[in-house]
Design an enzyme around this catalytic site. Structure first.
Site, PDB file in Angstrom:
ATOM      1  N   LYS A 201       0.839  -1.208   0.000  1.00 55.19           N
ATOM      2  CA  LYS A 201       0.000   0.000   0.000  1.00 55.19           C
ATOM      3  C   LYS A 201       0.871   1.255   0.000  1.00 55.19           C
ATOM      4  O   LYS A 201       0.633   2.185  -0.768  1.00 55.19           O
ATOM      5  CB  LYS A 201      -0.933  -0.033   1.222  1.00 55.19           C
ATOM      6  CG  LYS A 201      -1.874   1.132   1.334  1.00 55.19           C
ATOM      7  CD  LYS A 201      -3.111   0.777   2.140  1.00 55.19           C
ATOM      8  CE  LYS A 201      -2.852   0.625   3.623  1.00 55.19           C
ATOM      9  NZ  LYS A 201      -2.517   1.902   4.290  1.00 55.19           N
TER      10      LYS A 201
ATOM     11  N   ARG B  74       2.873   5.907  -3.311  1.00 56.47           N
ATOM     12  CA  ARG B  74       4.035   6.707  -3.720  1.00 56.47           C
ATOM     13  C   ARG B  74       4.302   6.573  -5.211  1.00 56.47           C
ATOM     14  O   ARG B  74       4.700   7.543  -5.872  1.00 56.47           O
ATOM     15  CB  ARG B  74       5.256   6.284  -2.891  1.00 56.47           C
ATOM     16  CG  ARG B  74       5.167   6.783  -1.434  1.00 56.47           C
ATOM     17  CD  ARG B  74       6.080   5.988  -0.527  1.00 56.47           C
ATOM     18  NE  ARG B  74       6.191   6.516   0.824  1.00 56.47           N
ATOM     19  CZ  ARG B  74       5.313   6.304   1.825  1.00 56.47           C
ATOM     20  NH1 ARG B  74       4.203   5.598   1.595  1.00 56.47           N
ATOM     21  NH2 ARG B  74       5.528   6.800   3.027  1.00 56.47           N
TER      22      ARG B  74
ATOM     23  N   GLY C   5      -5.304   7.714   5.503  1.00 51.98           N
ATOM     24  CA  GLY C   5      -4.426   8.705   6.125  1.00 51.98           C
ATOM     25  C   GLY C   5      -3.176   8.941   5.294  1.00 51.98           C
ATOM     26  O   GLY C   5      -2.694  10.078   5.187  1.00 51.98           O
TER      27      GLY C   5
ATOM     28  N   ASP D  14       1.622  -1.201  11.890  1.00 54.07           N
ATOM     29  CA  ASP D  14       0.291  -1.656  11.459  1.00 54.07           C
ATOM     30  C   ASP D  14       0.003  -3.103  11.862  1.00 54.07           C
ATOM     31  O   ASP D  14      -1.095  -3.609  11.625  1.00 54.07           O
ATOM     32  CB  ASP D  14       0.168  -1.518   9.931  1.00 54.07           C
ATOM     33  CG  ASP D  14       0.159  -0.056   9.507  1.00 54.07           C
ATOM     34  OD1 ASP D  14      -0.250   0.799  10.320  1.00 54.07           O
ATOM     35  OD2 ASP D  14       0.563   0.227   8.366  1.00 54.07           O
TER      36      ASP D  14
ATOM     37  N   ARG E 298      -6.654   2.158  17.671  1.00 55.52           N
ATOM     38  CA  ARG E 298      -6.342   0.727  17.587  1.00 55.52           C
ATOM     39  C   ARG E 298      -5.860   0.129  18.900  1.00 55.52           C
ATOM     40  O   ARG E 298      -5.942  -1.085  19.075  1.00 55.52           O
ATOM     41  CB  ARG E 298      -5.245   0.499  16.540  1.00 55.52           C
ATOM     42  CG  ARG E 298      -5.807   0.199  15.206  1.00 55.52           C
ATOM     43  CD  ARG E 298      -4.749  -0.250  14.226  1.00 55.52           C
ATOM     44  NE  ARG E 298      -5.322  -0.107  12.903  1.00 55.52           N
ATOM     45  CZ  ARG E 298      -4.642   0.104  11.797  1.00 55.52           C
ATOM     46  NH1 ARG E 298      -3.328   0.212  11.854  1.00 55.52           N
ATOM     47  NH2 ARG E 298      -5.249   0.197  10.645  1.00 55.52           N
TER      48      ARG E 298
ATOM     49  N   ARG F  21      -7.735  -3.301   9.459  1.00 60.43           N
ATOM     50  CA  ARG F  21      -6.810  -4.229  10.134  1.00 60.43           C
ATOM     51  C   ARG F  21      -7.446  -4.867  11.376  1.00 60.43           C
ATOM     52  O   ARG F  21      -7.103  -5.982  11.736  1.00 60.43           O
ATOM     53  CB  ARG F  21      -5.500  -3.528  10.471  1.00 60.43           C
ATOM     54  CG  ARG F  21      -4.794  -3.015   9.211  1.00 60.43           C
ATOM     55  CD  ARG F  21      -3.327  -2.781   9.403  1.00 60.43           C
ATOM     56  NE  ARG F  21      -2.814  -1.875   8.399  1.00 60.43           N
ATOM     57  CZ  ARG F  21      -2.477  -2.210   7.153  1.00 60.43           C
ATOM     58  NH1 ARG F  21      -2.577  -3.468   6.760  1.00 60.43           N
ATOM     59  NH2 ARG F  21      -2.014  -1.312   6.306  1.00 60.43           N
TER      60      ARG F  21
HETATM   61  C1  S3P Z   1       2.475   4.680   6.219  1.00 59.64           C
HETATM   62  C2  S3P Z   1       2.982   5.043   7.438  1.00 59.64           C
HETATM   63  C3  S3P Z   1       2.405   4.606   8.723  1.00 59.64           C
HETATM   64  C4  S3P Z   1       1.440   3.434   8.547  1.00 59.64           C
HETATM   65  C5  S3P Z   1       0.520   3.614   7.372  1.00 59.64           C
HETATM   66  C6  S3P Z   1       1.321   3.772   6.096  1.00 59.64           C
HETATM   67  C7  S3P Z   1       3.114   5.199   5.002  1.00 59.64           C
HETATM   68  O1  S3P Z   1       1.691   5.691   9.286  1.00 59.64           O
HETATM   69  O2  S3P Z   1       0.680   3.250   9.722  1.00 59.64           O
HETATM   70  O3  S3P Z   1      -0.349   2.498   7.227  1.00 59.64           O
HETATM   71  O4  S3P Z   1       2.826   4.683   3.890  1.00 59.64           O
HETATM   72  O5  S3P Z   1       3.935   6.115   5.110  1.00 59.64           O
HETATM   73  P1  S3P Z   1       2.421   6.790  10.223  1.00 59.64           P
HETATM   74  O6  S3P Z   1       3.365   7.546   9.391  1.00 59.64           O
HETATM   75  O7  S3P Z   1       1.300   7.672  10.731  1.00 59.64           O
HETATM   76  O8  S3P Z   1       3.072   6.013  11.317  1.00 59.64           O
END
Ligand code: S3P
Length: 449
Positions: A26, A31, A99, A324, A355, A399
């Site tokens: 993911k 990216r 997010g 995660d 979580r 998750r």
């Molecule tokens: C991610 C960073 C993590 C992770 C998210 C994916 C990323 O979050 O929990 O599922 O792709 O940079 P945080 O940067 O908030 O720790």
């Protein structure tokens, strides 16, 4: 209107056996689309995760002027606009449940001089955005949001963005990546200090597209420097399988007696492998075969066999490499002999759900003795399968849903979840894949509740 999808998992009549691939990573998928949109030329991506979260990023890149085309399953093409070349979107950008999409996009938009608005679903609208908008504001970008920095968020990007110098106060690859993406269109060197190393897919991919990125280790900190306004040249990306998705199949195989699964083409970046390290420390039989490097990322096949587990302490500084994976590790810990202490899990409170509380509630409802002390999660196991039998609330969190279903594959009574629909954000096909491993004589182990 959202339609709930309740599911139930029960012990399969046969072990989990077989070879599988999990969907594309993911983090790397988001990216690849974003860097492709900022590069000059056509980037071809194979193995892209076609989960809801990544599709939101694809739609956003289109709305910002990049051409994003799907050629076939996992095969995508992005014709980019060059660094600083994206254009004002005609409508609100809806990042759904993601997010990563929202925070990384905020970085891109901060150094593009136009107006945009970003929103998301009820889960994403609860999550903190100040961790990115506060440092991004130093570039000259302006942000207006709801109380607490929450989405919807209106952004006016900087005309001539200033390069940022920032020490990231929370271990977050999303924050680091947002600042790097902003720095791409700032004249000068963007310098980010991270006190704890987090996943470095952005750094790897920036180099892959031709940017100059240096990483300096100073004590425990890493200082990442990016030279702004590079010529990013389109580059093909092969997305490996997501270790965070493989985690569910791996833990299920460890827990269901007689199981042996081989997960092929899996991303094994050391900054993502904390769960596999921890499971090994707990006595699990995990072997990596065919280790290789593909597109700048370590890749291999992971062979996992069933076996008993013993409790361990999981140190706080391992958290970024498995952030995660705590819900499914907590499920594994419930089967182990002894007390597992997972330390320093503050960041878990600001994921798709809280979580930390939700994982504890998931286990407690199914007969596991569990405590939260400060930011630590403590699971008391006795080497036997937990009772199960509960309907777990998943709080719009993919998750949690998958972790509860993995528990149900090995607990005494089946485990149900109130809504499995969010699994599609990161792991489309999860249920069919798990049922396919079971060979259960026609009775799927996971089915509608
Ligand atoms: C991610 C960073 C993590 C992770 C998210 C994916 C990323 O979050 O929990 O599922 O792709 O940079 P945080 O940067 O908030 O720790």
């Amino acid at each position: 209107m959202h339609i709930l999808k309740p599911l139930r998992a029960s012990r399969p009549v046969a072990p989990l056996v077989g070879t599988l691939t999990v969907p594309g990573d993911k983090s790397i998928s988001h990216r690849a689309l974003m860097f492709g949109a900022l590069a000059v030329g056509e980037t071809r991506i194979s193995g892209l995760l076609e989960g809801e979260d990544v599709l939101r990023t694809a739609a956003a890149m289109r709305a910002l002027g990049a051409e994003v085309i799907q050629d076939g399953p996992g095969a995508w093409r992005v014709s980019g606009r060059g660094v600083g070349g994206l254009t004002e979107p005609a409508d609100v950008l809806d990042m759904g449940n993601s997010g990563t999409a929202a925070r990384l996009l905020a970085g891109i938009l901060a150094s593009h001089p136009f107006f945009s608005v970003m929103t998301g679903d009820a889960s994403l609208r609860r999550r903190p955005m100040r961790r990115v908008t506060d440092p991004l504001a130093a570039s000259g970008a302006r942000f207006l949001s709801r109380e607490g920095g929450r989405l919807p968020l209106a952004i006016v990007g900087a005309q001539d963005a200033m390069p940022l110098e920032y020490r990231v106060p929370v271990p977050s690859a999303q924050v680091k990546s947002a600042l790097l993406l902003c720095g791409l269109n700032a004249a000068g060197v963007t310098r980010i200090e991270e006190p704890e190393a987090t996943r470095d897919h952005s750094e790897n991919m920036l180099r892959h597209f031709g940017a100059t990125v240096s990483v300096e280790q100073v004590g425990a900190s890493r200082i990442i420097s990016l030279t702004g306004q590079p010529h990013l040249a389109a580059a093909d990306v092969v997305v490996p399988g997501d270790p965070s998705s493989a985690a569910f199949a791996a833990v299920a195989a460890v827990l269901v007696p007689g199981s042996k699964v081989r997960i092929v083409g899996l991303g094994l970046n050391p900054l993502r492998c904390g769960l596999f390290t921890t499971l090994r420390e707990m006595g699990a039989d995990l072997v990596v075969e065919n280790a290789r490097t593909e597109g700048g990322e370590p890749v291999g096949d992971l062979v996992v066999r069933h076996g008993p587990l013993r409790a361990v302490d999981v140190p706080w500084d391992r958290a970024p490499s498995m952030i995660d994976e705590y819900p499914v590790l907590a499920v594994a810990a419930a089967f182990a002999t002894g007390t597992t202490r997972m330390l320093g899990l503050k960041e878990l409170r600001v994921k798709e759900s809280d979580r930390l509380s939700a994982t504890a509630a998931l286990l407690a409802a199914n007969g596991v003795r569990v405590e939260i002390i400060g930011d630590d999660l403590i699971v008391h196991g006795n080497g036997r399968a937990p009772a199960g039998g509960a309907m777990v609330e998943t709080h719009m969190d993919h998750r949690l849903a998958m972790s509860a279903l993995v528990l149900g594959l090995a607990s005494v009574a089946p485990v149900a979840v109130d809504d499995a629909s969010f699994i599609d954000t990161s792991f489309p096909g999860f249920v069919d894949l798990m049922n396919g491993l079971v060979g259960n004589g026609g009775t799927p182990a996971i089915s509608a509740a």
